[in-house]
Write an enzyme that holds these catalytic residues in place. Structure first.
Site, PDB file in Angstrom:
ATOM      1  N   CYS A   1      73.957  49.936  44.793  1.00 54.01           N
ATOM      2  CA  CYS A   1      74.307  51.286  45.228  1.00 54.01           C
ATOM      3  C   CYS A   1      75.323  51.203  46.364  1.00 54.01           C
ATOM      4  O   CYS A   1      75.101  50.489  47.352  1.00 54.01           O
ATOM      5  CB  CYS A   1      73.037  52.002  45.677  1.00 54.01           C
ATOM      6  SG  CYS A   1      73.349  53.637  46.382  1.00 54.01           S
TER       7      CYS A   1
ATOM      8  N   CYS B   1      73.565  52.442  49.768  1.00 57.28           N
ATOM      9  CA  CYS B   1      72.511  51.744  50.520  1.00 57.28           C
ATOM     10  C   CYS B   1      72.318  50.285  50.131  1.00 57.28           C
ATOM     11  O   CYS B   1      71.454  49.615  50.689  1.00 57.28           O
ATOM     12  CB  CYS B   1      71.200  52.494  50.351  1.00 57.28           C
ATOM     13  SG  CYS B   1      70.474  52.300  48.709  1.00 57.28           S
TER      14      CYS B   1
ATOM     15  N   CYS C   1      69.701  56.946  42.977  1.00 59.01           N
ATOM     16  CA  CYS C   1      69.155  55.757  43.613  1.00 59.01           C
ATOM     17  C   CYS C   1      67.761  56.047  44.175  1.00 59.01           C
ATOM     18  O   CYS C   1      67.565  57.036  44.877  1.00 59.01           O
ATOM     19  CB  CYS C   1      70.112  55.331  44.724  1.00 59.01           C
ATOM     20  SG  CYS C   1      69.484  54.013  45.770  1.00 59.01           S
TER      21      CYS C   1
ATOM     22  N   CYS D   1      68.065  55.743  48.410  1.00 56.67           N
ATOM     23  CA  CYS D   1      68.776  56.700  49.275  1.00 56.67           C
ATOM     24  C   CYS D   1      68.957  58.062  48.609  1.00 56.67           C
ATOM     25  O   CYS D   1      69.480  58.987  49.232  1.00 56.67           O
ATOM     26  CB  CYS D   1      70.127  56.124  49.705  1.00 56.67           C
ATOM     27  SG  CYS D   1      71.367  56.080  48.396  1.00 56.67           S
TER      28      CYS D   1
ATOM     29  N   CYS E   1      75.383  56.277  32.191  1.00 57.01           N
ATOM     30  CA  CYS E   1      76.808  56.498  32.386  1.00 57.01           C
ATOM     31  C   CYS E   1      77.045  56.662  33.885  1.00 57.01           C
ATOM     32  O   CYS E   1      76.710  57.689  34.457  1.00 57.01           O
ATOM     33  CB  CYS E   1      77.212  57.752  31.615  1.00 57.01           C
ATOM     34  SG  CYS E   1      78.962  58.090  31.688  1.00 57.01           S
TER      35      CYS E   1
HETATM   36 ZN   LIG Z   1      71.198  54.008  47.300  1.00 55.17          ZN
END
Ligand SMILES: [Zn+2]
Length: 187
Positions: A100, A103, A148, A151, A171
């Site tokens: 991510c 984070c 995510c 976060c 996607c």
């Molecule tokens: Zn994250």
């Protein structure tokens, strides 16, 4: 194609450095997919410290704005969608882990990626517990949005037209990801 031409073509194949013989095919069974998910750390560059989904990261809008590039902020914090074909990560084929961009939580490995032809990085499964989903109605009909688990940053949408055996297509916006190659520096 005539048989002789075909044989010539097959013999010449390995001389070309194209992806088709470099990348392993996705596992054919769900057991193979489970093994891929469980063993995702084998794709993580040695000595890389990564957070776990349980270490929740909550920041204010202003803090996110300072931390992220504007394009990443728009996608991660405002559920924007990047232009198809705009992310170099769509063409990323090296072994490694996609984390991510907000984070650093590992979300996908290179083994979970496939070329969907959509112009967005696409994956047929995820690292366990990395993502959460919700239903959104932004374009009238319901879509499965995913974000995510650490976060809450928006990453993309989940579709049911991916390759077997999962049939899933995550996607993902490239600006919401960072790639850590197994050998080398993050991009
Ligand atoms: Zn994250």
């Amino acid at each position: 194609m005539k048989r002789r031409t075909l044989l010539k073509f097959l013999a010449a194949g390995p001389l070309f450095g194209t992806a088709w013989h470099v990348r392993a095919a996705p596992p054919m069974t769900m057991k193979g997919i489970k093994e891929m998910e469980d063993n995702w750390k084998t794709l993580l560059a040695l000595g890389t410290a990564v957070p776990s989904p349980a270490e929740e990261l909550k920041l204010s809008k202003d803090e996110w704005r300072k931390r992220l590039q504007p394009a990443s902020y728009s996608v991660l914090r405002e559920e924007d969608t990047e232009r198809a074909g705009s992310s170099p990560l769509d063409r990323e084929k090296r072994p490694g882990v996609f984390v991510c961009a907000g984070c650093g939580l590992p979300l996908f490995t290179s083994e979970m990626k496939f070329d969907s032809g959509t112009g967005w990085p696409s994956f047929f499964t995820t690292i366990p517990s990395a993502l959460k989903t919700k239903t959104d109605y932004k374009i009238v009909y319901p879509r499965t949005e995913y974000h995510c688990a650490r976060c809450g940053g928006h990453h993309g949408h989940l579709f049911d037209d991916g390759p077997a055996p999962t049939g899933k297509r995550y996607c993902n916006n490239g600006v919401a990801l960072k790639f850590i190659p197994k050998d080398g520096k993050a991009t």
